[in-house]
Design an enzyme around this catalytic site. Structure first.
Site, PDB file in Angstrom:
ATOM      1  N   VAL A 108       6.563  -5.143   5.733  1.00  0.00           N
ATOM      2  CA  VAL A 108       5.427  -4.137   6.074  1.00  0.00           C
ATOM      3  C   VAL A 108       4.044  -4.661   5.520  1.00  0.00           C
ATOM      4  CG1 VAL A 108       4.505  -1.950   5.921  1.00  0.00           C
ATOM      5  CG2 VAL A 108       6.589  -1.896   6.967  1.00  0.00           C
ATOM      6  N   CYS A 109       3.030  -4.653   6.029  1.00  0.00           N
ATOM      7  CA  CYS A 109       1.863  -5.175   5.509  1.00  0.00           C
ATOM      8  C   CYS A 109       1.826  -6.391   5.220  1.00  0.00           C
ATOM      9  CB  CYS A 109       1.423  -4.080   4.484  1.00  0.00           C
ATOM     10  SG  CYS A 109      -0.356  -4.100   4.148  1.00  0.00           S
TER      11      CYS A 109
END
Length: 233
Positions: A108-109
């Protein structure tokens, strides 16, 4: 490799990597969604507390050597500490070796940048925080401006809050939509943000300019790109 036919009663074995400067919500969103169906290993170089980029500390429950070799899911969060993590030999070695054996390799990210630095996103569609899409290209990944991107066994989520969408999408992929929708209701995930400024496509130019400044993304992008260019033969 896992697929939708995996026994729904069998717990998923999930390794979530901790490193100094990770963003809490990158980790907590997916952990909250997946924990009900999983055995979670919070993995770090040692069992000492790891300080997030918000200052809160997380306690690993296993080190690199203690993490199962064959994970169903390898997960990497992002955060302010990513630029340093991308050149941490022990962390990259762990991510690469576990990633080669994992059923699904995920992030994520800006955690996607760690996967990319470990050579695990070359030739794959992937997403990351909007401010870092161009950096993915330097590692041979194909950046896609979507909240969640699934390409074969690579599953990547966008910036920070996309972690919940990521978790639900991955859960639906592995356990079916009923399981994912039930979990969504259990955590009452029904977003209705007060402002329409959650992406560069929606935000006003002055908001984007200030966000870039506060993120210091431009300067850090240059560090990573220059480092990668020097590493090329």
């Amino acid at each position: 490799m896992l697929n939708e036919s995996v026994n729904a009663e069998q717990k998923l074995v999930v390794g979530m990597v901790l490193f100094p400067g990770l963003t809490l919500l990158d980790l907590i969103g997916p952990l909250t969604v997946l924990a009900y169906h999983s055995t979670i290993y919070l993995v770090s170089s040692s069992l000492k507390p790891v300080t997030s980029d918000q200052g809160a500390q997380l306690v690993p429950n296993c080190d690199y050597d203690g993490c199962p070799v064959n994970l169903d899911i390898l997960f990497i969060p992002g955060g302010d500490g990513v630029v340093d993590a991308m050149v941490d030999p022990a962390l990259l070695s762990f991510v690469k070796t576990r990633g080669q054996n994992a059923g699904y390799v995920t992030s994520v990210c800006t955690g996607a940048l760690i996967l990319a630095a470990a050579g695990l996103l070359e030739g794959f569609d992937a997403t990351t925080h909007w401010a870092w899409h161009d950096v993915l290209k330097t590692f041979g990944a194909n950046p896609v401006a979507k909240r969640v991107v699934i390409d074969r066994n690579r599953v990547t989520g966008g910036g920070v809050t996309a972690g919940i969408d990521f978790g639900l999408s991955l859960l639906a992929h592995l356990r079916g939509e009923l399981a994912a929708q039930t979990r969504q209701l259990m955590i009452e995930y029904d977003p209705n943000p007060p402002f329409e400024s959650g992406s560069p496509e929606k935000a006003e130019p002055k908001v984007i300019e200030l966000a870039e400044k506060l993120l210091n993304a431009a300067a850090e992008r240059q560090i990573v790109i220059q480092r990668q260019n020097r590493a090329r033969p």
